[in-house]
Scaffold this motif. Structure first.
Motif, PDB file in Angstrom:
ATOM      1  N   ASP A  22      38.150  39.320  39.050  1.00  0.00           N
ATOM      2  CA  ASP A  22      36.789  39.811  38.855  1.00  0.00           C
ATOM      3  C   ASP A  22      36.521  40.987  39.803  1.00  0.00           C
ATOM      4  OD1 ASP A  22      33.809  39.665  39.914  1.00  0.00           O
ATOM      5  OD2 ASP A  22      33.795  38.834  37.880  1.00  0.00           O
ATOM      6  N   PRO A  23      35.900  42.063  39.330  1.00  0.00           N
ATOM      7  CA  PRO A  23      35.664  43.223  40.191  1.00  0.00           C
ATOM      8  C   PRO A  23      34.884  42.905  41.471  1.00  0.00           C
ATOM      9  CG  PRO A  23      35.315  43.820  37.897  1.00  0.00           C
ATOM     10  CD  PRO A  23      35.518  42.325  37.936  1.00  0.00           C
ATOM     11  N   ALA A  24      33.890  42.040  41.405  1.00  0.00           N
ATOM     12  CA  ALA A  24      33.130  41.680  42.609  1.00  0.00           C
ATOM     13  C   ALA A  24      34.014  40.932  43.606  1.00  0.00           C
ATOM     14  CB  ALA A  24      31.909  40.843  42.241  1.00  0.00           C
ATOM     15  N   VAL A  25      34.883  40.078  43.097  1.00  0.00           N
ATOM     16  CA  VAL A  25      35.829  39.358  43.960  1.00  0.00           C
ATOM     17  C   VAL A  25      36.797  40.351  44.592  1.00  0.00           C
ATOM     18  CG1 VAL A  25      37.728  37.689  43.981  1.00  0.00           C
ATOM     19  CG2 VAL A  25      35.613  37.164  42.740  1.00  0.00           C
ATOM     20  N   GLN A  26      37.303  41.272  43.799  1.00  0.00           N
ATOM     21  CA  GLN A  26      38.242  42.250  44.342  1.00  0.00           C
ATOM     22  C   GLN A  26      37.584  43.149  45.392  1.00  0.00           C
ATOM     23  OE1 GLN A  26      41.729  42.713  43.967  1.00  0.00           O
ATOM     24  NE2 GLN A  26      41.278  40.582  43.442  1.00  0.00           N
ATOM     25  N   SER A  27      36.306  43.424  45.262  1.00  0.00           N
ATOM     26  CA  SER A  27      35.586  44.188  46.267  1.00  0.00           C
ATOM     27  C   SER A  27      35.523  43.414  47.588  1.00  0.00           C
ATOM     28  CB  SER A  27      34.182  44.514  45.763  1.00  0.00           C
ATOM     29  OG  SER A  27      33.463  45.242  46.730  1.00  0.00           O
ATOM     30  N   LEU A  28      35.261  42.104  47.501  1.00  0.00           N
ATOM     31  CA  LEU A  28      35.238  41.256  48.696  1.00  0.00           C
ATOM     32  C   LEU A  28      36.632  41.163  49.315  1.00  0.00           C
ATOM     33  CD1 LEU A  28      33.488  39.417  50.512  1.00  0.00           C
ATOM     34  CD2 LEU A  28      34.125  37.524  48.999  1.00  0.00           C
TER      35      LEU A  28
END
Length: 152
Positions: A13-19
């Motif tokens: 998930d993009p939000a997970v990858q940002s974290l």
């Protein structure tokens, strides 16, 4: 902290990858280089052979912890709390949640690698009952690597 929800999330998930990118920047500041070169794929965290958990506050991801199968064990990966969320006991909650997830999947022991430049993580793991074990995995034999385990 009652407004913080811990839930499973897709590692891709993009939000997970940002974290995760924020986590890697933190590791890079501590150790240099890219922070962590351990080979990881989204499939590593797919049930029943793994899980990736995030803490969500006000629709923002503020912490993560995942596990993946490593033989008969669960290996803790990508344990991280953002700077803004530190000092609130969230890492301990995340650790308990990831341990519960691995236990539910039938794992009997959690193992992990950390580094000697992460005193907060070392203190958390040791206070939660983790004990030193021989090094394993991607960083086995590297200077400063500390490996731990805890029965689940």
């Amino acid at each position: 902290m009652q407004d913080i929800k811990i839930k499973s999330a897709g590692f891709g998930d993009p939000a997970v990858q940002s974290l995760v990118a924020e986590n890697l920047r933190d590791l890079s500041e501590r150790y240099g280089g890219s922070g962590d070169d351990t080979p990881i794929t989204a499939a590593d965290f797919a049930p029943p052979n793994g899980d990736f958990l995030v803490a969500v506050e006000d629709d923002r991801l503020i912490a993560s912890a995942g596990w993946r199968r490593h033989g008969d064990d669960a290996e803790l990966k990508r344990m991280f709390t953002t700077n803004a969320a530190r000092g609130r006991g969230l890492a301990r909650r995340m650790l308990a949640a990831v341990e519960a997830s691995a236990t539910a999947a039938g794992c009997k022991r959690m193992i992990l690698e950390t580094g000697d430049r992460q005193p907060e993580a070392i203190a958390l793991y040791e206070s939660a009952g983790y004990v030193r074990i021989p090094d394993f995995g991607h960083y086995a034999g590297h200077p400063g690597v500390l490996s731990y385990a805890k029965p689940l």
